[in-house]
Every structure is written in C-alpha cells, then in structure tokens.
Design an enzyme around this catalytic site. Structure first.
Site, PDB file in Angstrom:
ATOM      1  N   TRP A   1      28.738  43.506 -55.923  1.00  0.00           N
ATOM      2  CA  TRP A   1      27.700  44.512 -56.178  1.00  0.00           C
ATOM      3  C   TRP A   1      26.323  44.012 -55.736  1.00  0.00           C
ATOM      4  CZ3 TRP A   1      25.024  44.859 -61.543  1.00  0.00           C
ATOM      5  CH2 TRP A   1      24.762  43.584 -62.035  1.00  0.00           C
ATOM      6  N   ASP A   2      26.295  42.893 -55.006  1.00  0.00           N
ATOM      7  CA  ASP A   2      25.005  42.302 -54.646  1.00  0.00           C
ATOM      8  C   ASP A   2      24.163  43.206 -53.759  1.00  0.00           C
ATOM      9  OD1 ASP A   2      25.321  39.079 -55.428  1.00  0.00           O
ATOM     10  OD2 ASP A   2      27.185  40.147 -55.065  1.00  0.00           O
TER      11      ASP A   2
ATOM     12  N   GLU B   1      30.319  39.209 -67.548  1.00  0.00           N
ATOM     13  CA  GLU B   1      31.549  38.567 -67.055  1.00  0.00           C
ATOM     14  C   GLU B   1      32.175  37.584 -68.034  1.00  0.00           C
ATOM     15  OE1 GLU B   1      30.892  36.847 -63.193  1.00  0.00           O
ATOM     16  OE2 GLU B   1      30.965  38.795 -62.203  1.00  0.00           O
TER      17      GLU B   1
ATOM     18  N   LYS C   1      26.554  35.093 -69.707  1.00  0.00           N
ATOM     19  CA  LYS C   1      26.328  34.330 -68.478  1.00  0.00           C
ATOM     20  C   LYS C   1      25.053  34.784 -67.785  1.00  0.00           C
ATOM     21  CE  LYS C   1      28.475  33.692 -63.924  1.00  0.00           C
ATOM     22  NZ  LYS C   1      29.622  34.107 -63.074  1.00  0.00           N
ATOM     23  N   GLN C   2      24.797  36.078 -67.841  1.00  0.00           N
ATOM     24  CA  GLN C   2      23.665  36.670 -67.134  1.00  0.00           C
ATOM     25  C   GLN C   2      23.311  37.988 -67.816  1.00  0.00           C
ATOM     26  OE1 GLN C   2      24.674  38.149 -63.156  1.00  0.00           O
ATOM     27  NE2 GLN C   2      26.834  38.124 -63.727  1.00  0.00           N
TER      28      GLN C   2
END
Length: 737
Positions: A290-291, A429, A548-549
């Site tokens: 999805w970057d 994630e 994680k983010q």
C-alpha cells in the site's frame, strides 16, 4: 574456474552482474576490497546530474591504484546505462589487465531473513561475443515467460596501444573478456562500459536480443550519452527539487524527491508496473503493498502524468481482484495485500524469525484496507490532474468495485445495531488474531472501517460525478443494481467503529482489554523486533497493547482531524477535539515505531494540533535510510517513508490539499522549519509553495495558462498567473498580490 570466481568477486565494493568490471596489475589478483588494502574511499550522488561517483585508492604490495567510477542510467534512453572508470597507476608502471563481462549466476541474498527462500531468478543464461566486440547475454526470469537480453561494449582510451579483447572465461552463467594496456606511473586509462537492457515485455522489442544490440549500436559514445542524459534530466529535476535557507534540510528533501523520481518517472509510467515498497530493489521480493498511498500524492503534485502508470497497474489487475472477491463469497474487487505480476495474493503463509529460527504464521493477507488506499489514490489523482478520460474509463470503475466489496463484506450485527467487518488486519500488523476467538483476523478494525466508510461515500460521489451517458454505460458494464448506491450510503452511515469509555477510538474490538506495557520497546530484546522477541520467549504480541506502527493514528494523517470528525459524525458518533487529542496520546504511548512509515505518519497526524511533537517525529523521519549502519537500507530504500516526508511538508505543514477541483490552502508551518520552497502542479498549472515561520505563500507561475481556484481560511480566490497568495503566521491574515 577459480580465477573466474575471483574475478567475479573482484569488482571493488560491488557484486558481479551486468555491470561487471575489474582491473589488475599483471600477475596480481584482481583489485578489490578483499584482495587489496583500501587506503581511501568516497561515494557521492550528484542529484543535479543524476550521476553517482565513487573513488577507491587500493594498494597491493608496493603498488597503489586509484579507480574513479561514475555511472548513470540515461534519462534520455532508459534502457541504456553507462559506467566510466578512470584507472590511474599512482606509483607503478607496467601492464594493466581490464576484464569486463556478465555473470548470470546472481542471487538475491542481501536480506538475511529471506535467504531461506530461493533467491535465484535468472535461468537459461547464454552468451555470445559479436564480431564488433559486443557481449550479448540472454536469459529468462525463473517462473515467468519473460526473456531478458543485455548487450554491453567497452571502449578504452589510453596513450598506449591496447591488446584486442579475447574470451577469457566463458563458463556456465558467466562470460568475461580481457584486454591489456601498458601504463606509466601517474598515467590514467579511461574505460567506458555502455550497457543496454531489454526484455520481452518492451512494447517495441519482440526480440530482446535484437533490441539490445540495436539500442547499443545506436547509443554512440559515453560522452554523447551523458550530454543527452543531462538535457533530458535537468528540466525534470528543476521542476521537483526543493530550495531553501537550510542546506542540510533541503538536501534531505531533495534526496527523497530524487529517489521518488528515479522510481516513478515518465519512463516507468509507460510500464505495467506498480510501486514496490522498496522501489526497484531487493527487499520484500519487489512486491507492491500500500506504499503508493504515500508515494502517489507526491508524484501527482510534482508530475501528474507519472502517477497514471501505477494506477493502470491496478486497473489491469481488476479482474483478478474481482475473482478473489468471488472466491471469498463477496462482491466487487478484493485487491491483494502483496501484489506482483499477476495481481494474485503473494503474501507468504509463514515468516522467518531470525532470533530463534522458527517460522511464524503470517496472516497479513487479511490487510484488506489496501483497497481503500487504491480508491483514495484514484480519487485524489483525478482531483489534482483533471484526467477525466482515465476517471471515466477506469478510475470510477475501480472505486465502485472496491466499494461493492466493502458493502458485501459488512454484515449487520443485531447485538450493536450496526454493520460489522470481520476477519481483517489493520496497518499495525502486530495484531492478527482475534482476542475473542484466537482465529486469524480482527473484528471492526477502526482504520479499516473508517476508510471503508470513506470509500463507500467516495463511490457514491464518483458515480454522481459522471455525466448521465457515461454513468449508464458504466452501470451496464459492471451490472450495477439500482439499489446499490443507497446500500453504500446505508453501510457508511451505520458501520461500527469501536470506542473505549473516555471517547478514545479503539484500534479494534478487544484492544483495550489486552495487557498494557509501561514501555512497549521494553518487550523486545536489544535491537530486535517486539514480535520476534515475544515469540522466542513463548509469548505473543497479540496479547499486548503495543503497535508496530500507527493504525488509528493513520486516520489523522490521511484524513486530518476535521474530515475524520465529519465522517464519524455522519455515522452518528460524537468525536470532538478533546477525544481526538486523547486518541492520539493513547496510541503514541503504545507504539514501537518499528516501521519506517511510523515517524512520518505521526509527524503528519500531529502537525496541526501539536506542532512541537510533530517536528520531533519529522526530524526522526529524516534519518530513515540515511543514517549510516542503521536500519535496513541495504535491502532497499523505503519509498513510502521517503515520499511521506515530502507529503508532510506540502500537505500538512504547507496545508496544500484539494477538494472537488478546488485547491485548499490552510498552512500549519512549524516554527522550527526554516524557509523552504517546493514546486507543485495542480490541474496542469505550475505553483510554488514557500513557507517560513512568518508566512506561507502560494505563487502561480507567470506562464500558467489559467487561474487556479483556491480556498483559504473560509474565502475563495482565483490565483491568476504570476499572483501570490500569502497567509501570515499568528494573525492568519490572507493577502493576494
């Protein structure tokens, strides 16, 4: 055979491949960092000329040799690249052997945790030496019917006569030629290697071997190629580079603009290619995630035409996404989390834990929010570019099919009186198992559901935006039922978003009941990832309130607080500024920032409400893939993180956005950010954004063909060619001159 292997390893600080060059004094080993003492080394990138330069000073016994290498991929002829070596015999005289060639036995082996996978992707390698000295290498991609051909020639300029080249090693997948020149102490030989690469996917190259030879023989000298390269590169670079008072900051921004432009260019836009997470480098096997959500806004603002290609990559795989949805018992299009050539799901079922050698289950194929990111990119591309043909023929169809997927994935939950989306994973994630059932996937991930709301409403607007004739044609093409648009709005109005008691958005149902860690990073072994560390200890990250983010925070980065509150209000949720602040603080205390995107997202999310904290995250984001010996840049640069910093400057700090064909201008320039200037395009009109702690201005180029509609601080303006719209810090006063 031993000598061939030594040659392949002997290229200074580089692997043997299609750029293979090596030199040695007669009778000595091939020069390289493993055979000689490295006395001095420099490595530089000149972004003005798009050329990399290395200098190596190497010593063996009593002889010192200097190699100055420059290389560029032609901006004028993208299938051609040039390597030039100036080799100087610093303090010795005698013969110098020059070897060049191609070694087809190359493998992806840089990423340590991926070495368990098959890293060889080139098979059926064949070599042929042409009468004019050109080396032609043909091969095939493993597992694909794609042929590759590489043609290369070497030109040597030296005061002494050179010995004609002869085949020296031609064994298996490698072929090298050797020639010899005689040097005096202090004398330099110039070696130009010109390489042409073609594949069977090239539109005008049905036979890659013929195309590689033809393009190589048309190429001319290295000097003429360099001149053409500069003529093509510099106008493009002048249109995207930043300028400003702080040279180190400007250099960092330009490095990011450079890498984005090297990856998504006018040439790549013509290819059937998406935007891999690490660009055209090894990490993540080259897969597309999805970057592009972070990259395409930057590309669209700088060079809108370049953004069309990656969107067409998604369109060409729309039927595959439709098939995936049908296989799951759903309607519309379900795009894969990890995409490659076919558009099928490429996410492996297992991931390797390097701490204990275990294989861990990977459920990230359930990150179905990727569909909303594709819809987001299409809608914003159309708004910024006014590419009505693309939107009519392809873009609206993709948005609607993604909305159909969300409408069918949402099921009504009588318990809460709302629609729910089950068995998904959010951007975090780390959480991929339901805390209620311990099965793969989460229930009502907030990011997924809110972006599904946005997509459903966007599809309704997209359909209404088409003229009646085009709307009817699209409805016939995709068999759109009359009741579907109303269904989209119904689901959007009634989709569940979980909250905790004090108004904080809950990441997913059950997140707040997980164990809390005083220090999320303290759950990890020194320098290791949290999920790997907990798995080795017999625990699981699914049991902890640790991310994680950004996940929920990503909504603030993407939508902004105002639009997020509007979406939630339309769904019947009260979410005020106090709840927004609590939500941000809640998740900032629970993140490990183990993703390259994390610092970028936090910087953007906090830009308007907490500028000091935003600037701290932004400063950290500038070190991604730049700080030596940190991170995993050797696997490939994180394209989304690099582009995201530019997006933060333009969209969040500069406040440049758009809605319904009108450019929105509402800056939140942090006092710590020095005066900076960046160019951008909006509907084919060139603009320049200039910001400082005192004021932020938007300037229209004098040669624009029409005015630009701008909304700023509740007023509407038309920015005519040459005009400047300025908003002063503090007072917020708006002036147009």
């Amino acid at each position: 055979m031993r000598e061939r292997r030594d040659l392949a390893r002997g290229i200074p600080a580089a692997p043997a491949g299609c750029d293979g060059l090596a030199v040695r004094r007669g009778g000595e080993p091939w020069l390289g960092t493993h055979t000689a003492q490295l006395v001095r080394y420099t490595h530089a990138l000149d972004m003005e000329t798009a050329q990399a330069t290395r200098t190596l000073l190497l010593r063996i016994a009593d002889g010192t040799t200097q190699i100055v290498e420059s290389r560029f991929v032609s901006a004028a002829h993208p299938s051609v690249f040039v390597i030039r070596w100036h080799v100087t015999a610093c303090d010795w005289s005698g013969p110098l052997d020059i070897a060049d060639g191609t070694d087809g036995d190359v493998r992806n082996a840089i990423v340590e945790r991926q070495r368990a996978f098959d890293g060889r992707h080139i098979v059926d390698v064949m070599h042929a030496i042409q009468p004019d000295g050109v080396l032609l290498t043909s091969a095939r991609l493993s597992g694909a019917q794609v042929s590759i051909a590489i043609g290369s020639r070497v030109d040597v300029q030296c005061a002494s006569d050179e010995i004609a080249p002869r085949v020296e090693w031609k064994e298996g997948a490698a072929c090298f030629t050797r020639r010899t020149v005689h040097l005096r102490a202090g004398e330099t030989v110039c070696i130009d290697k010109i390489v042409s690469v073609h594949t069977s996917r090239d539109a005008l190259a049905p036979d890659p071997a013929d195309a590689a030879l033809a393009s190589l023989r048309r190429a001319g000298s290295a000097d003429s190629l360099y001149d053409a390269h500069l003529r093509a590169w510099q106008p493009t670079w002048d249109g995207v580079r930043a300028d400003g008072d702080d040279e180190p900051l400007v250099r960092q921004l330009n490095l990011r603009a450079f890498h984005v432009l090297q990856t998504v260019s006018a040439h790549s836009a013509l290819e059937d290619a998406g935007i891999p997470a690490r660009g055209w480098q090894e990490g993540y096997h080259g897969h597309v995630f999805w970057d592009d959500l972070f990259v395409l806004p930057v590309v669209t603002r700088d060079e809108p035409d370049h953004a069309r290609g990656p969107l067409l990559y998604r369109y060409r795989r729309l039927d595959v996404a439709r098939s995936a949805a049908r296989a799951a018992g759903l309607e519309g299009a379900m795009y894969p989390w990890r995409s490659a050539a076919t558009g099928d799901e490429e996410t492996p079922r297992l991931q390797f834990n390097p701490l204990d050698g275990h294989w861990m289950r990977d459920h990230t194929r359930l990150e179905q929010h990727v569909g909303s990111s594709i819809a987001w990119n299409i809608w914003r591309y159309w708004g910024a570019s006014a590419d009505d043909g693309f939107f009519r023929d392809r873009g609206a169809e993709m948005i609607i099919e993604i909305a159909r997927f969300w409408a069918s994935a949402a099921t009504f939950d009588e318990r809460i009186g709302r629609y729910a989306i089950d068995c998904v994973i959010g951007p975090d994630e780390y959480h991929d198992l339901s805390p209620q059932t311990n099965r793969p996937g989460l229930r009502n991930n907030a990011y997924t559901n809110v972006m599904a709301m946005w997509t459903l409403r966007c599809a309704h607007k997209a359909l209404a935006s088409l003229v009646e004739r085009d709307r009817a044609a699209l409805a016939r093409k995709i068999a759109l039922r009359d009741d579907e648009p109303d269904r989209w709005l119904d689901v959007a109005r009634n989709l569940a978003v979980p909250f905790v008691d004090d108004g904080v958005i809950e990441q997913f149902e059950g997140f707040a009941r997980l164990r809390r860690a005083a220090d999320p990073k303290g759950l990890a072994d020194d320098g290791a990832r949290v999920d790997w560390s907990l798995e080795r200890a017999g625990d699981t990250v699914n049991a902890w309130q640790v991310s994680k983010q950004p996940d929920v925070v990503m909504l603030f980065y993407l939508l902004g607080e105002t639009k997020l509150r509007e979406l939630l209000a339309q769904a019947g949720y009260a979410f005020d500024a106090t709840a927004a602040r609590r939500t941000l603080d809640y998740y900032l205390a629970r993140m490990t920032h183990e993703s390259s995107l994390s610092q970028v997202v936090c910087a953007g999310a906090l830009a308007r409400g907490q500028p000091e904290r935003s600037w701290a995250y932004f400063s950290n984001a500038l070190t991604t893939d730049v700080t030596p010996l940190e991170g995993s840049a050797h696997e490939g640069l994180h394209l989304g993180a690099l582009a995201g910093t530019l997006d933060v400057v333009v969209r969040h700090y500069g406040g440049v956005d758009f809605e319904d064909g009108v450019l929105q201008f509402d800056p939140a320039w942090p006092r710590a950010l020095p005066r900076t200037r960046l160019s951008l395009m909006f509907r084919h009109q060139q603009l320049q954004l200039e910001g400082s702690a005192q004021a932020v201005a938007l300037r229209a180029a004098r040669d624009n063909t029409q005015g630009v509609a701008v909304a700023a601080r509740g007023r509407r303006f038309v920015l005519e060619p040459g005009a400047v719209l300025t908003i002063r810090a503090g007072s917020g006063a708006v002036a147009i001159t």
